[in-house]
Design an enzyme around this catalytic site. Structure first.
Site, PDB file in Angstrom:
ATOM      1  N   HIS A  27     125.576 -45.398  -8.976  1.00 20.06           N
ATOM      2  CA  HIS A  27     125.422 -43.943  -9.131  1.00 20.06           C
ATOM      3  C   HIS A  27     126.691 -43.151  -8.799  1.00 20.06           C
ATOM      4  O   HIS A  27     126.709 -42.234  -7.983  1.00 20.06           O
ATOM      5  CB  HIS A  27     124.170 -43.392  -8.439  1.00 20.06           C
ATOM      6  CG  HIS A  27     124.031 -43.561  -6.960  1.00 20.06           C
ATOM      7  ND1 HIS A  27     125.028 -43.295  -6.060  1.00 20.06           N
ATOM      8  CD2 HIS A  27     122.954 -43.929  -6.221  1.00 20.06           C
ATOM      9  CE1 HIS A  27     124.580 -43.495  -4.835  1.00 20.06           C
ATOM     10  NE2 HIS A  27     123.334 -43.892  -4.908  1.00 20.06           N
ATOM     11  N   HIS A  81     112.934 -48.216   2.790  1.00 20.25           N
ATOM     12  CA  HIS A  81     113.697 -47.188   2.068  1.00 20.25           C
ATOM     13  C   HIS A  81     113.226 -47.160   0.618  1.00 20.25           C
ATOM     14  O   HIS A  81     113.149 -48.206  -0.034  1.00 20.25           O
ATOM     15  CB  HIS A  81     115.185 -47.532   2.158  1.00 20.25           C
ATOM     16  CG  HIS A  81     116.101 -46.544   1.516  1.00 20.25           C
ATOM     17  ND1 HIS A  81     115.763 -45.232   1.294  1.00 20.25           N
ATOM     18  CD2 HIS A  81     117.374 -46.690   1.043  1.00 20.25           C
ATOM     19  CE1 HIS A  81     116.775 -44.611   0.722  1.00 20.25           C
ATOM     20  NE2 HIS A  81     117.755 -45.478   0.547  1.00 20.25           N
ATOM     21  N   GLU A  83     114.624 -45.737  -2.067  1.00 23.11           N
ATOM     22  CA  GLU A  83     115.577 -45.667  -3.189  1.00 23.11           C
ATOM     23  C   GLU A  83     115.413 -46.922  -4.051  1.00 23.11           C
ATOM     24  O   GLU A  83     115.136 -48.014  -3.540  1.00 23.11           O
ATOM     25  CB  GLU A  83     117.017 -45.511  -2.686  1.00 23.11           C
ATOM     26  CG  GLU A  83     117.944 -45.082  -3.814  1.00 23.11           C
ATOM     27  CD  GLU A  83     119.290 -44.522  -3.353  1.00 23.11           C
ATOM     28  OE1 GLU A  83     119.608 -44.575  -2.154  1.00 23.11           O
ATOM     29  OE2 GLU A  83     120.029 -44.020  -4.240  1.00 23.11           O
ATOM     30  N   ASP A  85     117.087 -49.130  -5.564  1.00 22.84           N
ATOM     31  CA  ASP A  85     117.749 -50.427  -5.397  1.00 22.84           C
ATOM     32  C   ASP A  85     116.956 -51.322  -4.436  1.00 22.84           C
ATOM     33  O   ASP A  85     117.176 -52.531  -4.387  1.00 22.84           O
ATOM     34  CB  ASP A  85     119.216 -50.285  -4.955  1.00 22.84           C
ATOM     35  CG  ASP A  85     119.427 -49.302  -3.826  1.00 22.84           C
ATOM     36  OD1 ASP A  85     118.600 -48.386  -3.640  1.00 22.84           O
ATOM     37  OD2 ASP A  85     120.440 -49.426  -3.118  1.00 22.84           O
ATOM     38  N   HIS A 147     119.717 -42.661   4.833  1.00 19.20           N
ATOM     39  CA  HIS A 147     120.281 -41.428   4.304  1.00 19.20           C
ATOM     40  C   HIS A 147     119.305 -40.656   3.433  1.00 19.20           C
ATOM     41  O   HIS A 147     119.691 -39.672   2.784  1.00 19.20           O
ATOM     42  CB  HIS A 147     121.559 -41.751   3.506  1.00 19.20           C
ATOM     43  CG  HIS A 147     121.308 -42.516   2.232  1.00 19.20           C
ATOM     44  ND1 HIS A 147     121.722 -42.013   1.018  1.00 19.20           N
ATOM     45  CD2 HIS A 147     120.670 -43.659   1.963  1.00 19.20           C
ATOM     46  CE1 HIS A 147     121.383 -42.855   0.067  1.00 19.20           C
ATOM     47  NE2 HIS A 147     120.751 -43.856   0.606  1.00 19.20           N
ATOM     48  N   ASP A 166     119.792 -49.182   4.581  1.00 17.60           N
ATOM     49  CA  ASP A 166     121.174 -48.882   4.165  1.00 17.60           C
ATOM     50  C   ASP A 166     122.149 -48.775   5.347  1.00 17.60           C
ATOM     51  O   ASP A 166     123.362 -48.851   5.159  1.00 17.60           O
ATOM     52  CB  ASP A 166     121.221 -47.557   3.384  1.00 17.60           C
ATOM     53  CG  ASP A 166     120.808 -47.721   1.935  1.00 17.60           C
ATOM     54  OD1 ASP A 166     120.743 -48.861   1.446  1.00 17.60           O
ATOM     55  OD2 ASP A 166     120.555 -46.688   1.291  1.00 17.60           O
ATOM     56  N   TYR A 194     131.615 -47.552   2.096  1.00 14.86           N
ATOM     57  CA  TYR A 194     130.172 -47.288   2.097  1.00 14.86           C
ATOM     58  C   TYR A 194     129.853 -46.057   2.956  1.00 14.86           C
ATOM     59  O   TYR A 194     129.126 -45.153   2.533  1.00 14.86           O
ATOM     60  CB  TYR A 194     129.415 -48.513   2.616  1.00 14.86           C
ATOM     61  CG  TYR A 194     127.941 -48.420   2.372  1.00 14.86           C
ATOM     62  CD1 TYR A 194     127.385 -48.875   1.183  1.00 14.86           C
ATOM     63  CD2 TYR A 194     127.097 -47.835   3.310  1.00 14.86           C
ATOM     64  CE1 TYR A 194     126.028 -48.761   0.941  1.00 14.86           C
ATOM     65  CE2 TYR A 194     125.743 -47.719   3.076  1.00 14.86           C
ATOM     66  CZ  TYR A 194     125.213 -48.190   1.886  1.00 14.86           C
ATOM     67  OH  TYR A 194     123.864 -48.063   1.649  1.00 14.86           O
ATOM     68  N   HIS A 227     122.318 -54.090   2.184  1.00 15.09           N
ATOM     69  CA  HIS A 227     123.424 -54.460   1.275  1.00 15.09           C
ATOM     70  C   HIS A 227     124.491 -55.200   2.077  1.00 15.09           C
ATOM     71  O   HIS A 227     124.813 -54.807   3.208  1.00 15.09           O
ATOM     72  CB  HIS A 227     124.122 -53.226   0.690  1.00 15.09           C
ATOM     73  CG  HIS A 227     123.251 -52.335  -0.122  1.00 15.09           C
ATOM     74  ND1 HIS A 227     122.837 -52.652  -1.392  1.00 15.09           N
ATOM     75  CD2 HIS A 227     122.752 -51.105   0.136  1.00 15.09           C
ATOM     76  CE1 HIS A 227     122.104 -51.647  -1.871  1.00 15.09           C
ATOM     77  NE2 HIS A 227     122.035 -50.698  -0.963  1.00 15.09           N
TER      78      HIS A 227
HETATM   79 FE1  FEO Z   1     119.845 -45.658  -0.361  1.00 14.03          FE
HETATM   80 FE2  FEO Z   1     120.675 -48.910  -0.930  1.00 14.03          FE
HETATM   81  O1  FEO Z   1     119.772 -47.297  -1.237  1.00 14.03           O
END
Ligand code: FEO
Length: 398
Positions: A27, A81, A83, A85, A147, A166, A194, A227
């Site tokens: 993104h 989370h 999001e 991903d 976040h 994250d 990051y 991640h």
């Molecule tokens: Fe906030 Fe890795 O997604």
């Protein structure tokens, strides 16, 4: 045997995530080393899946799970989370394994509903809630706005594993799972990138969380983010937490960032002389010509920079579009305590410098000295004005 295999990280915890070797644009953030979507399986009388993976990687995750257990044995899913991903595979995972419950924070339940419009009932967990599920004890900590509003940590009490979503992550595709097996300079580079591109706007909240962490008295054996590599030695856990603390506190270096674009090379000349002026005043400098620079690399350098200078020609009474793009991006990242100025060239009216100054002021960048705005092609005098500007700004850091 399955096509992909899980990696054991403790007696009861397995990594069952996916490696995205191909992604180069996350993104709008350039991910030159790809990324991983980490998901984890806690084995026990009632197995638990922590997070899922981006939708196209569903089958990879399921294969890794199958290498350890029959996926239909998973009793619970925890979504740290929402999001996509980490949640993109959630609907297919629920449809495949039919868990008894899906746990998420209050905001997580709402966010998952708004994303996937699922009929499946989800269970809210509370901040600081401890839950015992047969032989497994877990503790939930909401980390709102770190976040996203839904973000939370899950701590597996039995084995001291903190699933931090994250937080303490980086985008770095590798089949080597632990941070202590990697080159430290790569970890430093990707962790910085990051934080700069994802967490910067939330630094006050990061600081508050990190200051609270010792009070939680967690017996941390492993920190497992969503991640990149996992942190498993006390030295590594301290290292990444200290990096985050420094960034959250806004620690700065004597460093300038200069980014610009150009039409016929005049703004390039101004940028290069300003950069040289910083070097002459013992300020390290990174110059980003936007024809060959990515906005997320500029953000990375700005995280610890003290000075920001921006250059643009005026085109049709506007900023050069690439400059507007980067200004828009870094404005949202809210880098604190910057000083700087703007520069540029024009043909018949120089609106760009005023437009850039307005943007920098909106970002709370303190403008120092006079902008340099030149008609068509710089004279020697104009280049000297750039050098003077660099000195004036540098003097502010004495
Ligand atoms: Fe906030 Fe890795 O997604």
């Amino acid at each position: 045997m399955t096509s992909f295999e899980a990696i054991k990280i403790t007696d009861r915890v397995y990594w069952v995530g996916a490696i995205d070797w191909a992604i180069r644009d996350f993104h709008g953030y350039s991910t030159s080393r790809g990324t991983t979507y980490n998901a984890f399986l806690i084995l026990g009388q009632e197995p638990i899946l922590i997070d899922t993976v981006k939708k196209p990687f569903f089958h990879e995750m399921m294969a890794r799970i199958r290498s350890v257990i029959d996926p239909t044995k998973i009793r619970y899913i925890i979504s740290n989370h929402a999001e996509m991903d980490h949640s993109g595979s959630l609907p297919e995972t629920i449809a495949t394994i039919h868990p008894q419950k899906v746990f998420a924070s209050k905001m997580g339940v709402a966010a998952l509903r708004d994303h996937f419009h699922l009929d499946f009932p989800m269970t809210e967990v509370k901040h600081d809630e401890t839950m015992t599920l047969s032989d497994t004890t877990i503790h939930f900590f909401e980390t709102r706005m770190l976040h996203w509003p839904d973000s939370m940590f899950t701590y597996f009490v039995n084995e001291g594993v903190l699933f931090s979503q994250d937080a303490l992550s980086m985008h770095f595709a590798s089949s080597i799972l632990f941070a202590d097996q990697h080159d430290r300079s790569v970890l430093q580079e990707e962790a910085t990138k990051y934080y700069a591109n994802i967490l910067s706007p939330y630094s006050p909240l990061v600081l508050r969380l990190l200051n609270q962490l010792p009070n939680l008295k967690l017996d941390l054996k492993i920190v497992a983010p969503d991640h990149g590599p996992l942190w498993r030695t006390p030295q590594d856990i301290d290292w990444i937490i200290q990096r985050w603390k420094n960034w959250a506190e806004g620690k700065k270096q004597r460093k300038a960032v200069v980014f610009y674009d150009t039409m016929w090379g005049s703004t390039t000349q101004l940028a290069n002389v300003i950069a040289d002026g910083f070097l002459a005043n013992n300020i390290s400098v990174k110059v980003f010509p936007l024809s060959s620079s990515h906005r997320s690399d500029i953000a990375t350098e700005l995280l610890e920079a003290s000075i920001l200078c921006v250059g643009s020609p005026t085109i049709n009474q506007q900023l050069f579009p690439t400059v507007a793009d980067v200004l828009c991006y870094i404005k949202g990242l809210k880098f604190p305590s910057l000083i700087g100025q703007v520069f540029g060239s024009y043909g018949w009216a120089g609106e760009a410098t005023k437009l850039m100054q307005t943007e920098l002021q909106a970002m709370q960048v303190k403008l120092i000295g006079e902008s340099v705005s030149i008609k068509y092609v710089p004279t020697e005098e104009a280049l000297l004005a750039c050098r003077t500007l660099a000195k004036t700004i540098s003097d502010q850091l004495q």
